[in-house]
Design a protein around this motif. Structure first.
Motif, mmCIF file in Angstrom:
data_model
loop_
_atom_site.group_PDB
_atom_site.id
_atom_site.type_symbol
_atom_site.label_atom_id
_atom_site.label_comp_id
_atom_site.label_asym_id
_atom_site.label_seq_id
_atom_site.Cartn_x
_atom_site.Cartn_y
_atom_site.Cartn_z
ATOM 1 N N GLN A 95 0.826 -1.209 0.000
ATOM 2 C CA GLN A 95 0.000 0.000 0.000
ATOM 3 C C GLN A 95 0.863 1.262 0.000
ATOM 4 O O GLN A 95 0.583 2.209 -0.728
ATOM 5 N N PHE A 98 2.636 1.902 -3.467
ATOM 6 C CA PHE A 98 1.832 2.387 -4.586
ATOM 7 C C PHE A 98 1.052 3.661 -4.265
ATOM 8 O O PHE A 98 0.234 4.095 -5.083
ATOM 9 N N MET A 99 1.287 4.265 -3.119
ATOM 10 C CA MET A 99 0.596 5.513 -2.789
ATOM 11 C C MET A 99 1.165 6.663 -3.600
ATOM 12 O O MET A 99 2.364 6.724 -3.859
ATOM 13 N N ARG A 100 0.294 7.582 -3.976
ATOM 14 C CA ARG A 100 0.758 8.807 -4.615
ATOM 15 C C ARG A 100 0.725 9.905 -3.572
ATOM 16 O O ARG A 100 -0.318 10.225 -3.023
ATOM 17 N N ARG A 101 1.869 10.446 -3.284
ATOM 18 C CA ARG A 101 1.971 11.503 -2.296
ATOM 19 C C ARG A 101 1.531 12.832 -2.912
ATOM 20 O O ARG A 101 1.688 13.052 -4.107
ATOM 21 N N PRO A 102 0.998 13.750 -2.109
ATOM 22 C CA PRO A 102 0.535 15.039 -2.640
ATOM 23 C C PRO A 102 1.641 15.858 -3.303
ATOM 24 O O PRO A 102 1.371 16.635 -4.207
ATOM 25 N N ASP A 103 2.894 15.680 -2.874
ATOM 26 C CA ASP A 103 3.978 16.467 -3.444
ATOM 27 C C ASP A 103 4.549 15.856 -4.724
ATOM 28 O O ASP A 103 5.439 16.432 -5.338
ATOM 29 N N GLN A 104 4.038 14.706 -5.157
ATOM 30 C CA GLN A 104 4.497 14.089 -6.394
ATOM 31 C C GLN A 104 3.648 14.569 -7.557
ATOM 32 O O GLN A 104 2.437 14.736 -7.426
ATOM 33 N N PRO A 105 4.277 14.787 -8.710
ATOM 34 C CA PRO A 105 3.487 15.221 -9.866
ATOM 35 C C PRO A 105 2.633 14.073 -10.401
ATOM 36 O O PRO A 105 2.960 12.910 -10.231
ATOM 37 N N ARG A 106 1.540 14.425 -11.029
ATOM 38 C CA ARG A 106 0.676 13.408 -11.649
ATOM 39 C C ARG A 106 1.380 12.872 -12.886
ATOM 40 O O ARG A 106 1.849 13.630 -13.719
ATOM 41 N N THR A 107 1.433 11.560 -13.002
ATOM 42 C CA THR A 107 2.118 10.955 -14.141
ATOM 43 C C THR A 107 1.183 10.149 -15.035
ATOM 44 O O THR A 107 1.579 9.735 -16.109
ATOM 45 N N GLU A 108 -0.045 9.929 -14.579
ATOM 46 C CA GLU A 108 -0.943 9.128 -15.403
ATOM 47 C C GLU A 108 -1.455 9.960 -16.573
ATOM 48 O O GLU A 108 -1.612 11.175 -16.486
#
Length: 112
Positions: A95, A98-108
């Motif tokens: 879990q 595979f979490m996307r943190r708020p400070d990471q840019p969207r990559t999808e």
């Protein structure tokens, strides 16, 4: 033709205590960081591993054996330990991984 697979793990009681201590640190880290969903998945993993390992493989099918335990550890206590360490770490780490943190840019990418 049927093949028999034998898997053996050998470790002492000090390894079990060290393993539980590191699992406790992992749980504390998840709690301090606010990762509630991974904690819930870890608790679910403990339950799943115990049901499969102890209830199904050990008790019903009798294909799992436990030998050489210290006198103060019963097979059921060993499977509780085994389920806590493997269930919590495996399910919660997936879990977190595979979490996307708020400070990471969207990559999808979206298909429109």
């Amino acid at each position: 033709m049927q093949f028999e697979s034998i898997v053996i793990r050998v470790f002492d009681a000090d390894f079990m205590l060290f393993d539980l201590a590191l699992t406790g640190l992992w749980i504390l880290l998840l709690y301090k960081k606010g990762f509630i969903t991974p904690l819930l998945f870890g608790l679910f993993g403990i339950l799943v591993n115990f049901i499969v390992d102890f209830c199904y493989w050990y008790s019903i099918l009798e294909i799992r054996t436990v030998e050489g335990l210290p006198n103060w550890v019963s097979p059921s206590a060993f499977f509780v330990y085994f389920s806590i360490t493997y269930g919590m770490i495996q399910y919660s780490y997936v879990q977190v991984m595979f979490m996307r943190r708020p400070d990471q840019p969207r990559t999808e990418r979206r298909i429109e």
